[in-house]
Design a protein around this motif. Structure first.
Motif, short mmCIF file in Angstrom:
data_model
loop_
_atom_site.label_atom_id
_atom_site.label_comp_id
_atom_site.label_asym_id
_atom_site.label_seq_id
_atom_site.Cartn_x
_atom_site.Cartn_y
_atom_site.Cartn_z
N ASP A 13 0.81 -1.22 0.00
CA ASP A 13 0.00 0.00 0.00
C ASP A 13 0.84 1.26 0.00
OD1 ASP A 13 -2.65 -1.41 0.40
OD2 ASP A 13 -1.55 -2.09 2.16
N GLY A 14 2.10 1.16 -0.38
CA GLY A 14 2.94 2.35 -0.44
C GLY A 14 3.63 2.64 0.88
N ASP A 15 4.46 3.66 0.86
CA ASP A 15 5.24 4.03 2.02
C ASP A 15 4.36 4.70 3.06
OD1 ASP A 15 7.12 4.82 3.84
OD2 ASP A 15 8.28 6.08 2.47
N PRO A 16 4.22 4.13 4.25
CA PRO A 16 3.38 4.77 5.28
C PRO A 16 4.02 6.04 5.84
CG PRO A 16 4.55 2.89 6.20
CD PRO A 16 4.82 2.88 4.73
N ASN A 17 5.32 6.24 5.58
CA ASN A 17 6.02 7.42 6.07
C ASN A 17 6.22 8.48 5.00
OD1 ASN A 17 6.51 6.42 8.79
ND2 ASN A 17 7.93 4.98 7.85
N GLN A 18 5.43 8.40 3.95
CA GLN A 18 5.54 9.41 2.90
C GLN A 18 5.17 10.79 3.45
OE1 GLN A 18 3.15 8.57 -0.52
NE2 GLN A 18 4.04 10.20 -1.76
N GLY A 19 6.07 11.74 3.25
CA GLY A 19 5.86 13.09 3.76
C GLY A 19 6.22 13.26 5.23
N ILE A 20 6.75 12.21 5.86
CA ILE A 20 7.02 12.30 7.29
C ILE A 20 8.27 13.13 7.57
CG2 ILE A 20 8.52 10.28 7.60
CD1 ILE A 20 6.74 9.59 10.06
N GLU A 21 9.18 13.22 6.59
CA GLU A 21 10.36 14.07 6.78
C GLU A 21 9.95 15.53 6.95
OE1 GLU A 21 13.76 13.57 7.20
OE2 GLU A 21 12.99 11.57 7.62
N GLU A 22 8.95 15.93 6.19
CA GLU A 22 8.43 17.29 6.34
C GLU A 22 7.93 17.52 7.76
OE1 GLU A 22 4.39 19.67 4.98
OE2 GLU A 22 5.26 18.19 3.62
N GLU A 23 7.22 16.52 8.31
CA GLU A 23 6.72 16.64 9.68
C GLU A 23 7.86 16.66 10.68
OE1 GLU A 23 3.61 17.29 10.35
OE2 GLU A 23 3.25 17.23 8.18
N ARG A 24 8.92 15.88 10.41
CA ARG A 24 10.07 15.86 11.31
C ARG A 24 10.70 17.25 11.43
NH1 ARG A 24 14.74 12.05 12.03
NH2 ARG A 24 14.03 10.82 10.25
N TRP A 25 10.91 17.90 10.27
CA TRP A 25 11.55 19.20 10.29
C TRP A 25 10.64 20.28 10.87
CZ3 TRP A 25 16.42 19.24 10.43
CH2 TRP A 25 17.17 18.31 9.72
N SER A 75 0.31 -5.75 3.93
CA SER A 75 -0.90 -5.40 3.18
C SER A 75 -1.95 -4.93 4.18
CB SER A 75 -1.43 -6.59 2.39
OG SER A 75 -2.66 -6.29 1.77
N SER A 76 -2.75 -3.98 3.77
CA SER A 76 -3.81 -3.48 4.64
C SER A 76 -5.07 -4.33 4.56
CB SER A 76 -4.16 -2.03 4.27
OG SER A 76 -4.60 -1.95 2.92
N THR A 77 -5.03 -5.40 3.80
CA THR A 77 -6.18 -6.29 3.68
C THR A 77 -6.34 -7.14 4.93
OG1 THR A 77 -4.79 -7.95 2.59
CG2 THR A 77 -6.00 -6.42 1.18
N LEU A 120 6.71 -12.37 -1.94
CA LEU A 120 7.72 -13.07 -1.15
C LEU A 120 8.95 -12.19 -0.93
CD1 LEU A 120 8.64 -15.68 0.23
CD2 LEU A 120 9.59 -16.42 -1.99
N VAL A 121 9.43 -11.57 -2.01
CA VAL A 121 10.59 -10.67 -1.89
C VAL A 121 10.22 -9.46 -1.02
CG1 VAL A 121 12.13 -9.14 -3.17
CG2 VAL A 121 11.57 -11.40 -4.09
N ARG A 122 9.03 -8.96 -1.21
CA ARG A 122 8.60 -7.78 -0.46
C ARG A 122 8.47 -8.09 1.03
NH1 ARG A 122 3.88 -5.39 0.63
NH2 ARG A 122 2.66 -7.03 -0.40
N TRP A 123 8.11 -9.30 1.37
CA TRP A 123 7.98 -9.68 2.78
C TRP A 123 9.33 -9.57 3.49
CZ3 TRP A 123 9.98 -13.56 5.92
CH2 TRP A 123 9.35 -13.70 7.16
N PHE A 124 10.40 -10.04 2.82
CA PHE A 124 11.73 -9.94 3.42
C PHE A 124 12.15 -8.47 3.56
CE2 PHE A 124 11.98 -14.35 1.81
CZ PHE A 124 12.45 -14.98 2.96
N ILE A 125 11.86 -7.67 2.53
CA ILE A 125 12.23 -6.25 2.58
C ILE A 125 11.48 -5.53 3.69
CG2 ILE A 125 12.16 -4.08 1.31
CD1 ILE A 125 12.60 -5.67 -1.25
N VAL A 126 10.18 -5.80 3.80
CA VAL A 126 9.36 -5.17 4.84
C VAL A 126 9.85 -5.57 6.23
CG1 VAL A 126 7.06 -5.14 5.89
CG2 VAL A 126 7.31 -4.85 3.42
N SER A 127 10.21 -6.83 6.41
CA SER A 127 10.70 -7.30 7.71
C SER A 127 11.99 -6.58 8.10
CB SER A 127 10.94 -8.81 7.67
OG SER A 127 9.74 -9.50 7.39
N LYS A 128 12.92 -6.44 7.13
CA LYS A 128 14.18 -5.75 7.41
C LYS A 128 13.94 -4.26 7.68
CE LYS A 128 18.69 -5.12 7.43
NZ LYS A 128 18.75 -3.66 7.46
#
Length: 511
Positions: A254-266, A366-368, A427-435
């Motif tokens: 479902d995309g990056d959940p932290n999109q735009g979060i750098e703006e909020e950090r600053w 996944s948000s499902t 399958l590949v995405r699961w490993f990336i998300v876990s890391k």
């Protein structure tokens, strides 16, 4: 501590309070005889006078009306700047916008210059050389009337959202279409093979086999109805995805959940520094930054903040290294600096209006729901199984590649890629998300630990924080401190500019 000190042996840079840039307004001193000297508060040091004169010299560049200067800005920078201007009431310094919008100082200044040029805004200069940008209440309407880009952006945003929706639905529809094509091809191929064995001369007439299948292409369009499953299934919230979109979510997420979060950090960092009067200890900003090694032993983690807000290290009487941000100490609106309010209070109670630490959100596979995921995986498995069976059938030389089978043979590699990638990508995405989530958890724990250390500081840290509060200062630039404004009558403005320039030159020569 020694490593951070060696980073600041560079020669001193110009004061960031006022940076000379091309002007917004073509104002030049007139040749008319000067008026009698006017009363101003010229009781400041040479740097302030030089900066103020630089501010006057900066009023001779951009010519309004030649082009829409705001269209040259990135959309995100323009929107954030305008939001900051609105939040400050339309009268701002560069530091106000930088801290509220989380922008670099030069980004904020360029954006303010462009907006002022396009919206008939004007500048005010204080007796200490600070430049303020003042905007009319209807500046957004004026800018919208000039900028075609701003008028077309909402349409482009809707088109982008529509394209993303079509992509999600298309991928889900492709799964249904693939299952239909694969199993129809299997039935046709098996029927054709039996017809050859029976030698009845009905090669390719599989519709006589006793199985009748018909699906109009129009039938697929119900998958594209954004409200179909909302009507068919009772959903408590719109957060639940429609089934066809859940297929895309299962495979690609479902995309990056932290999109735009750098703006909020600053924004958080800028707001915190401003609320503390522009002087902070490194430990105070640690809850908002990424700590090297997860510890606060090396203060190099504060370097990005110094670069963005043009801060500089200062040493207090006890030898502690603190960080001062002069541009964030000048404001056009009254804000609490909290100089000595810390005494006898917990840090958690002292911080008002600012989150105690910066927290990143973890990625979701996944948000499902679990049931939706099981259904999607089942359909994907059904499709993969059908592709494997169909591949074995197509290798059989007794199946004649004519008609529908010929078409399936031509697109069979695409069907294989789709069926295989349906499980390979998740399958590949699961490993990336876990890391990724493990790294996020590590950073969040480090920031939380530093925030808790501030809640109950030890004696040395407490003295350091008190020293920072004692050194804090905040200058509110009211109308009583304004000595020059580009909004004044042209003749009066020329006289004052000429007299002001003459006074500056006399004082500079005397030095």
């Amino acid at each position: 501590m020694a490593s951070i000190a060696t980073c600041f042996t560079l020669p001193p840079k110009p004061h960031p309070r006022l940076i000379s840039k091309p002007s917004l307004f073509p104002i030049r001193p007139s040749t008319s005889p000067p008026l009698p000297p006017f009363s101003t508060r010229l009781r400041h040091s040479r740097p302030s006078l030089t900066l103020a004169r630089a501010g006057l010299d900066a009023l001779t560049g951009i010519k309004p009306g030649a082009a829409v200067e705001s269209d040259k800005l990135p959309s995100d920078v323009r929107k954030r700047t305008m939001d900051a201007v609105d939040a400050c009431g339309g009268r701002v310094t560069v530091g106000d916008v930088s801290s509220r919008a989380g922008l670099k100082l030069n980004q904020a200044q360029n954006a303010l210059q462009a907006l002022a040029a396009d919206t008939e805004g004007f500048l005010e200069v204080s007796d200490e050389g600070d430049v303020l940008y003042v905007f009319p209440k209807d500046y957004r309407a004026k800018l919208l009337g000039k900028s075609f880009r701003m008028r077309i952006e909402p349409v482009l945003d809707k088109a982008k959202a529509g394209t993303e929706y079509v992509a999600r639905v298309s991928f889900g529809t492709a799964l249904i279409a693939s299952i239909v094509l694969v199993y129809t091809a299997i039935i046709v191929a098996l029927s054709s093979s039996r017809s050859e064995d029976d030698n009845r001369g009905r090669r390719g007439r599989s519709y006589d086999s006793g199985f009748t299948f018909y699906m109009s292409p129009v039938d697929l369009f119900w998958f594209w109805d954004p409200y179909y499953y909302r009507r068919r299934r009772v959903q408590s919230e719109d957060s639940k995805l429609k089934f066809i979109e859940s297929i895309f979510s299962f495979v690609f997420g479902d995309g990056d959940p932290n999109q735009g979060i750098e703006e909020e950090r600053w924004k958080l960092i800028g707001k915190y520094i401003t609320s503390k009067g522009g002087v902070v200890a490194a430990e105070e900003l640690a809850p908002y930054l990424d700590l090297k090694g997860g510890t606060m032993d090396d203060e190099t983690y504060i370097l990005p903040v110094l670069l963005r807000y043009e801060g500089e290290p200062v040493i207090d009487e006890e030898g502690n290294i603190l960080y001062q941000f002069p541009s964030l100490q000048r404001t056009a609106s009254s804000q609490r600096s909290g100089r000595k309010e810390y005494v006898g209070r917990r840090w958690a109670d002292f911080v008002v209006g600012v989150d105690k630490f910066f927290s990143e959100k973890k990625w979701q596979f996944s948000s499902t729901s679990i049931s939706e995921r099981a259904l999607v995986a089942g359909l994907g498995g059904l499709n993969l199984f059908g592709v494997i069976i169909l591949g074995a059938i197509l290798k059989d030389s007794t199946v004649a590649p004519v008609g529908f089978i010929k078409f399936i043979t031509s697109i069979f590699p695409l069907l294989q890629i789709y069926a295989g990638s349906f499980f390979a990508i998740p399958l590949v995405r699961w490993f990336i998300v876990s890391k990724t989530n493990a790294d996020i958890e590590k950073r969040n724990r480090a920031r939380l630990k530093s925030a808790r250390a501030l809640e109950s500081p030890d004696i040395s840290l407490r003295r350091k924080l008190l020293s920072a509060r004692d050194m804090a200062q905040q200058t509110v630039i009211g109308q009583d401190k304004i000595v020059y404004s580009t909004d004044k009558d042209l003749i009066e403005q020329d006289y004052e500019a000429q007299d002001w320039d003459r006074r500056f030159r006399e004082i500079e020569k005397s030095d």
